[in-house]
Design a protein around this motif. Sequence first.
Motif, PDB file in Angstrom:
ATOM      1  N   GLY A 221      -7.628 -32.992 -20.890  1.00  0.00           N
ATOM      2  CA  GLY A 221      -7.959 -32.649 -22.243  1.00  0.00           C
ATOM      3  C   GLY A 221      -7.747 -31.280 -22.392  1.00  0.00           C
ATOM      4  O   GLY A 221      -7.493 -30.608 -21.555  1.00  0.00           O
TER       5      GLY A 221
ATOM      6  N   MET B 252     -13.212 -32.012 -26.730  1.00  0.00           N
ATOM      7  CA  MET B 252     -11.905 -31.764 -26.514  1.00  0.00           C
ATOM      8  C   MET B 252     -11.139 -32.795 -27.041  1.00  0.00           C
ATOM      9  O   MET B 252     -11.239 -33.929 -27.534  1.00  0.00           O
ATOM     10  CB  MET B 252     -12.095 -31.895 -24.916  1.00  0.00           C
ATOM     11  CG  MET B 252     -12.004 -33.285 -24.277  1.00  0.00           C
ATOM     12  SD  MET B 252     -11.894 -33.360 -22.422  1.00  0.00           S
ATOM     13  CE  MET B 252     -11.565 -35.136 -22.163  1.00  0.00           C
TER      14      MET B 252
ATOM     15  N   SER C 298      -8.189 -20.727 -25.705  1.00  0.00           N
ATOM     16  CA  SER C 298      -8.344 -22.065 -25.493  1.00  0.00           C
ATOM     17  C   SER C 298      -8.320 -22.419 -23.805  1.00  0.00           C
ATOM     18  O   SER C 298      -8.258 -21.514 -22.984  1.00  0.00           O
ATOM     19  CB  SER C 298      -7.024 -22.808 -26.007  1.00  0.00           C
ATOM     20  OG  SER C 298      -5.820 -21.979 -25.377  1.00  0.00           O
TER      21      SER C 298
ATOM     22  N   VAL D 284     -18.213 -30.792 -23.218  1.00  0.00           N
ATOM     23  CA  VAL D 284     -16.738 -30.612 -23.295  1.00  0.00           C
ATOM     24  C   VAL D 284     -16.131 -31.878 -23.742  1.00  0.00           C
ATOM     25  O   VAL D 284     -15.266 -32.066 -24.628  1.00  0.00           O
ATOM     26  CB  VAL D 284     -16.180 -29.746 -22.198  1.00  0.00           C
ATOM     27  CG1 VAL D 284     -14.713 -30.051 -22.237  1.00  0.00           C
ATOM     28  CG2 VAL D 284     -16.556 -28.579 -21.791  1.00  0.00           C
TER      29      VAL D 284
ATOM     30  N   LEU E 266      -9.414 -27.769 -25.185  1.00  0.00           N
ATOM     31  CA  LEU E 266     -10.529 -27.183 -26.087  1.00  0.00           C
ATOM     32  C   LEU E 266     -10.041 -25.932 -26.583  1.00  0.00           C
ATOM     33  O   LEU E 266      -9.785 -25.079 -25.762  1.00  0.00           O
ATOM     34  CB  LEU E 266     -11.741 -27.111 -25.321  1.00  0.00           C
ATOM     35  CG  LEU E 266     -13.160 -27.067 -26.300  1.00  0.00           C
ATOM     36  CD1 LEU E 266     -13.234 -28.325 -27.110  1.00  0.00           C
ATOM     37  CD2 LEU E 266     -14.089 -26.796 -25.189  1.00  0.00           C
TER      38      LEU E 266
ATOM     39  N   ASP F 112     -12.290 -25.569 -32.165  1.00  0.00           N
ATOM     40  CA  ASP F 112     -13.122 -26.860 -31.763  1.00  0.00           C
ATOM     41  C   ASP F 112     -14.486 -26.645 -31.795  1.00  0.00           C
ATOM     42  O   ASP F 112     -15.382 -27.307 -32.266  1.00  0.00           O
ATOM     43  CB  ASP F 112     -12.660 -27.528 -30.355  1.00  0.00           C
ATOM     44  CG  ASP F 112     -11.021 -27.969 -30.714  1.00  0.00           C
ATOM     45  OD1 ASP F 112     -10.555 -28.171 -31.995  1.00  0.00           O
ATOM     46  OD2 ASP F 112     -10.426 -27.840 -29.638  1.00  0.00           O
TER      47      ASP F 112
ATOM     48  N   VAL G 184      -8.742 -28.885 -19.723  1.00  0.00           N
ATOM     49  CA  VAL G 184      -9.935 -29.735 -19.251  1.00  0.00           C
ATOM     50  C   VAL G 184      -9.189 -30.291 -18.175  1.00  0.00           C
ATOM     51  O   VAL G 184      -8.184 -31.244 -18.154  1.00  0.00           O
ATOM     52  CB  VAL G 184     -10.604 -30.592 -20.463  1.00  0.00           C
ATOM     53  CG1 VAL G 184     -11.764 -31.297 -19.729  1.00  0.00           C
ATOM     54  CG2 VAL G 184     -11.080 -29.603 -21.465  1.00  0.00           C
TER      55      VAL G 184
ATOM     56  N   ALA H 208     -14.763 -31.784 -17.986  1.00  0.00           N
ATOM     57  CA  ALA H 208     -15.218 -32.673 -19.189  1.00  0.00           C
ATOM     58  C   ALA H 208     -16.914 -32.845 -19.457  1.00  0.00           C
ATOM     59  O   ALA H 208     -17.324 -32.735 -20.309  1.00  0.00           O
ATOM     60  CB  ALA H 208     -14.537 -34.038 -19.289  1.00  0.00           C
TER      61      ALA H 208
END
Length: 333
Positions: free
Chosen positions: A320, A214, A308, A210, A322, A326, A311, A290
């Motif tokens: 973060g 991210m 989505s 991740v 993601l 992505d 993180v 992460a």
Amino acid sequence: MSTRPPQAFAADPETLLARARTTFEIEAAAVLGLKSRIGPSFVEAVHKILAVRGRVVVMGMGKSGHVGRKIAATLASTGTPAMFVHPAEASHGDLGMIKAVDLVLAISNSGESDELAAILPVVKRQGVPLIAITGGAGSMLARHADLVLDSSVEKEACPLNLAPTASTTAQMAMGDALAVALLDARGFGAEDFARSHPGGALGRKLLTLVSDLMRADDQVPRIAPTAGFSELMREMSSKGLGAAAVVDADGRVQGIFTDGDLRRLIETGADLRSLSAADVMHRAPRTIRAEALGVEAAELMEQHRITSVLVVDAQNVLVGALSINDLMRAKVI
């Protein structure tokens, strides 16, 4: 220069299909024939290869050489260090690639290849173990070998019984059987395979974290719980994630607001101008660490039908975000 017209070839569809089916039958029989002929020598070959401190050096001429290159590649990608050395080049210096800590896997259907005959005595004098895959039980190669794996076939698929067809299929199958037995004995798993194939789909799934994908720092939309609805909308729009994290003064996640939440809120007819981020946020959102794999994030999104995920670290501090886009860009999904 000849002016003869081009030769006309017979291409009757039924004849072509019949020949193809016969080829499948002959080659399938060649591979199945190996099943009843492997035994203690195959087991000993696996043990010898497992004990090698160097590499498995695969050798073969002509079509057997092409098969050998594939077998070497398969061994190397499944946990057994291997390389291919061309027998003819070995006679002109490449024999120096073979060390006493290596093992030679020589492939020849007849077992009488002149190029192999020229170098095998030298290999034996070096004390390098030699395993042969051959159809010639009494051949030169078989006589030099420490172990012989019988790859003989009743006949080639070629109607002239000349072109290497069934014999090379049998050689390939024997090499694959060795590679699979070796990877199983080594406990070679999916993550090991991924490390050998970082550019492949499996490598991306099992090696991409991740943290590699991210969005971080200023790319992550975040807002305080007390922020007004207009401010929330500006933050979401400017970062393009389709969501915004609601965090306290220490950066800990309190909630999330998404494009879907916005649509559902509009449908209620509420006075949006009077609302704060805390009023509209979805509390206890789905989060991920992460250090998790990207594929785990994909599974989380699929399971909960979200696009989505935020993180966070061990203290639930936002680090973060993601999105499914992505993951798609990175070809994790």
